[in-house]
Write a protein that holds these residues in place. Structure first.
Motif, PDB file in Angstrom:
ATOM      1  N   THR B 185      43.628  39.931  56.540  1.00  0.00           N
ATOM      2  CA  THR B 185      43.736  39.386  55.179  1.00  0.00           C
ATOM      3  C   THR B 185      42.545  39.833  54.343  1.00  0.00           C
ATOM      4  O   THR B 185      42.704  40.213  53.173  1.00  0.00           O
ATOM      5  N   THR B 186      41.346  39.789  54.937  1.00  0.00           N
ATOM      6  CA  THR B 186      40.136  40.219  54.208  1.00  0.00           C
ATOM      7  C   THR B 186      40.294  41.640  53.706  1.00  0.00           C
ATOM      8  O   THR B 186      40.033  41.934  52.531  1.00  0.00           O
ATOM      9  N   PHE B 187      40.725  42.532  54.587  1.00  0.00           N
ATOM     10  CA  PHE B 187      40.835  43.926  54.175  1.00  0.00           C
ATOM     11  C   PHE B 187      41.988  44.156  53.212  1.00  0.00           C
ATOM     12  O   PHE B 187      41.902  45.005  52.322  1.00  0.00           O
ATOM     13  N   THR B 188      43.079  43.386  53.365  1.00  0.00           N
ATOM     14  CA  THR B 188      44.196  43.529  52.428  1.00  0.00           C
ATOM     15  C   THR B 188      43.738  43.152  51.024  1.00  0.00           C
ATOM     16  O   THR B 188      44.027  43.860  50.053  1.00  0.00           O
ATOM     17  N   ILE B 189      42.995  42.048  50.934  1.00  0.00           N
ATOM     18  CA  ILE B 189      42.523  41.626  49.616  1.00  0.00           C
ATOM     19  C   ILE B 189      41.518  42.617  49.058  1.00  0.00           C
ATOM     20  O   ILE B 189      41.525  42.931  47.859  1.00  0.00           O
ATOM     21  N   PHE B 190      40.669  43.155  49.918  1.00  0.00           N
ATOM     22  CA  PHE B 190      39.698  44.163  49.480  1.00  0.00           C
ATOM     23  C   PHE B 190      40.411  45.379  48.907  1.00  0.00           C
ATOM     24  O   PHE B 190      40.093  45.861  47.814  1.00  0.00           O
ATOM     25  N   MET B 191      41.401  45.893  49.643  1.00  0.00           N
ATOM     26  CA  MET B 191      42.122  47.090  49.181  1.00  0.00           C
ATOM     27  C   MET B 191      42.909  46.793  47.915  1.00  0.00           C
ATOM     28  O   MET B 191      43.029  47.641  47.027  1.00  0.00           O
ATOM     29  N   LEU B 192      43.408  45.565  47.819  1.00  0.00           N
ATOM     30  CA  LEU B 192      44.125  45.173  46.608  1.00  0.00           C
ATOM     31  C   LEU B 192      43.184  45.172  45.407  1.00  0.00           C
ATOM     32  O   LEU B 192      43.522  45.669  44.332  1.00  0.00           O
ATOM     33  N   ALA B 193      41.983  44.608  45.634  1.00  0.00           N
ATOM     34  CA  ALA B 193      40.997  44.555  44.545  1.00  0.00           C
ATOM     35  C   ALA B 193      40.620  45.963  44.094  1.00  0.00           C
ATOM     36  O   ALA B 193      40.521  46.248  42.888  1.00  0.00           O
ATOM     37  N   VAL B 194      40.417  46.852  45.049  1.00  0.00           N
ATOM     38  CA  VAL B 194      40.035  48.221  44.681  1.00  0.00           C
ATOM     39  C   VAL B 194      41.189  48.934  43.975  1.00  0.00           C
ATOM     40  O   VAL B 194      40.965  49.700  43.033  1.00  0.00           O
ATOM     41  N   SER B 195      42.420  48.676  44.417  1.00  0.00           N
ATOM     42  CA  SER B 195      43.573  49.246  43.694  1.00  0.00           C
ATOM     43  C   SER B 195      43.587  48.770  42.259  1.00  0.00           C
ATOM     44  O   SER B 195      43.856  49.547  41.334  1.00  0.00           O
ATOM     45  N   GLY B 196      43.294  47.480  42.086  1.00  0.00           N
ATOM     46  CA  GLY B 196      43.241  46.922  40.739  1.00  0.00           C
ATOM     47  C   GLY B 196      42.181  47.611  39.897  1.00  0.00           C
ATOM     48  O   GLY B 196      42.413  47.964  38.740  1.00  0.00           O
ATOM     49  N   ILE B 197      41.014  47.827  40.493  1.00  0.00           N
ATOM     50  CA  ILE B 197      39.925  48.500  39.765  1.00  0.00           C
ATOM     51  C   ILE B 197      40.352  49.910  39.389  1.00  0.00           C
ATOM     52  O   ILE B 197      40.110  50.374  38.264  1.00  0.00           O
TER      53      ILE B 197
END
Lengths: 369, 222
Positions: B185-197
């Protein structure tokens, strides 16, 4: 083993535009963190879940207990730490590259002006060139060395990047302590559905992991100290130069006469004197009066020309500014060490002043340049 | 997975990008590709081996794993990164074509300096502007599509700890436990945040290009 070359390539570029302490920090990052993580720590944590044994036959209990014991594995935590701690340096590098590009544009513009004015006639050429040169000084580019000087907005970016880096380092160290404490215990007691009761779970290779945990913690603390040392050094330099600038600006009798010609230039240039203390301690008024102002200011101009070149070479061997250096302010130094003094008097004093070593008058005990 | 080839290709594109484009490329390489290669692949490495179901029924575990993870996060991210990088290749091809045309003119006798040609910074104008802008537009579209696919396939961005599986040949509703759900979950949210950026950067670049061309046009007409 993970591939760190993506980050490594970017950080190599940062390496070129850092201070000495910055380079040490980067080396520590590469060798003691990335390399150790990639080679040793990864293999030590390789079987962390497969060899995490729980004293139960209940299916799923081991999975949930492992998940509770290690919400994020140490290795991934360190990977994120390295990436977040390196990111501010990338921002600084972006600014440095931008400065380089602006400098290239300025040079092209200068070349155009030169070509245009040579055709039309010389007067305006010198004015424009000097104004363009002033902009270069303020922007932080060294003509003779061809390198970026750490000052002005670039210095600010550098300082902010170190501040953010320090904050990230502290945050991750605290985060690691909050998540795991310092040492890993061999036994973890787990109570979580679907485990029917509190279950003993055993961590794989706890001692080896503890060694690496302590090592990575120590390296993180070392990096933190290096960042703080760099900040201190930059802050000290800035404070020194600010003091000397306020000293230069304050009115005084004999020394102020010497300042008249180069004062305007100095005010525009953001340059620290080599040794602020010397300026304060030398009783200039006694020694300046026998000499005429004209001679002194002529000598100043000559000193300026030589010292601007030599200041870079000198700085190469000293302090934290190998590639990124402050341009010496020779007028500030020379007003404290007027050129025509008897040699003996300045034997001691000149050793502290970098600029006077490069004075155009050859002295027997000068370093050869 | 060998991402070096992609790095070589995109490195070439970097020269002809705007500043925002360069930042986007850096974020892509360091925060997405590198995280994927160095960290995320390890986390998902044992996802099937350590997917444990509370049953002795042979085949039930396989079927349940397949039911809940039709395509692994890692593979989806790899596809996302490839699709998102591909439009930049259009720009690279266009630039190569422009240079080829200039070389052809040189060969036909027109006076063009070879050195200048090699080092020339190609400005984003005319047809290249259209290629570049459409590449950014497609990038944004692909990012959005993949983010939606993630959300739809996994019912949100959180990895569940326990999934209940009724697929045949499981005899009844079986509890299955996912390996390392919190870390995933931590990494999914991290990758999601970076996709957003990255999406925000692309939108900013799009706005910048549009404003730049609008600012130029009035000057041209006057």
């Amino acid at each position: 083993m993970g591939d760190w070359s993506f980050l490594g390539d970017f950080l190599e570029k940062v390496h070129k535009h850092s201070t000495v302490v910055g380079k040490v920090w980067l080396t520590v990052l590469f060798i003691f963190r990335m390399l150790v993580l990639g080679t040793a720590a990864e293999s030590s944590w390789g079987d962390e879940q497969s060899d995490f044994m729980c004293d139960t036959q209940q299916p799923g209990c081991e999975n949930v207990c492992y998940d509770k014991a290690f919400p994020i594995s140490h290795v991934r935590f360190w990977v994120l730490q390295i990436i977040f701690v390196s990111t501010p340096s990338l921002v600084y590098m972006g600014h440095a590259m931008h400065t380089v590009r602006m400098e290239e544009k300025r040079k092209m513009k200068e070349a155009e002006i030169e070509a245009r004015e040579m055709k039309n006639g010389g007067d305006k050429y010198y004015q424009q060139k000097s104004s363009v040169a002033e902009k270069a000084d303020l922007s932080g580019w060294d003509e003779s060395g061809g390198q970026i000087l750490l000052r002005g907005s670039l210095l600010n970016t550098y300082v902010y990047s170190i501040l953010i880096r320090t904050a990230m380092e502290v945050a991750f160290i605290v985060g690691q302590y909050v998540l795991y404490g310092i040492f890993l215990e061999t036994l973890y007691i787990c109570q979580r559905a679907p485990c029917p009761h509190p279950v003993n779970c055993y961590v794989s290779r706890p001692t080896e992991k503890n060694v690496f945990i302590v090592f990575m913690l120590a390296v993180a603390v070392l990096s933190l100290f290096l960042s703080l040392a760099e900040l201190y050094h930059l802050g000290w330099k800035k404070a020194k130069e600010r003091c000397s600038r306020s000293y230069n600006a304050s009115p005084s009798t004999a020394p102020s006469r010497l300042e008249s010609a180069p004062q305007a230039e100095r005010a525009q240039m953001y340059t620290p004197p080599p040794d602020f203390n010397q300026c304060l301690s030398t009783p200039n008024s006694k020694f300046i009066s026998p000499f005429s102002n004209k001679m002194a200011s002529q000598q100043n101009t000559a000193n300026f020309a030589t010292e601007r070149v030599h200041g870079q070479e000198d700085a190469a061997g000293e302090g934290p500014f190998i590639k990124s250096s402050y341009v010496e302010s020779p007028e500030a130094a020379s007003e404290c060490a007027a050129p025509a003094f008897p040699e003996n008097y300045f034997n001691e004093k000149r050793r502290f002043s970098k600029a006077s070593r490069a004075s155009s008058k050859a002295r027997s005990d000068d370093l050869s340049v | 997975m060998d991402w070096k080839t992609l790095q070589t290709v995109l490195g070439g594109v970097n020269k002809h990008s705007t500043s925002i484009g360069k930042i986007w490329l850096t974020v892509l390489f360091i925060f997405r590709i590198m995280i994927l290669v160095v960290a995320a692949e390890r986390v998902w490495g044992d996802e099937q081996d350590d997917f444990v179901c509370n049953t002795l029924q042979p085949g039930c575990r396989n079927v349940c794993y397949d039911h809940f993870f039709p395509i692994s996060h890692i593979r989806l991210w790899a596809l996302q990164l490839i699709f998102v990088s591909t439009p930049a290749l259009l720009v690279a091809m266009h630039v190569a074509y422009t240079k080829h045309e200039k070389k052809r003119k040189l060969r036909n006798g027109e006076k063009i300096n070879i050195e200048d040609l090699k080092n020339e910074k190609i400005h984003i104008r005319g047809p290249l502007w259209w290629t570049y802008t459409s590449s950014i537009f497609f990038r944004v579209v692909f990012e959005a599509v993949f983010m939606y696919v993630f959300y739809y396939m996994y019912d949100g961005f959180q990895m569940p700890r326990l999934v209940k599986c009724e697929a045949w040949p499981c005899p009844n509703t079986v509890d299955c436990f996912v390996s390392r759900p919190t870390e995933k979950t931590t990494f999914t949210i991290f990758m999601l945040a970076v996709s957003g950026i990255c999406m925000i950067l692309n939108l900013a670049e799009l706005c910048y290009l549009v404003i730049k061309i609008c600012m130029k046009d009035p000057r041209k007409t006057t």
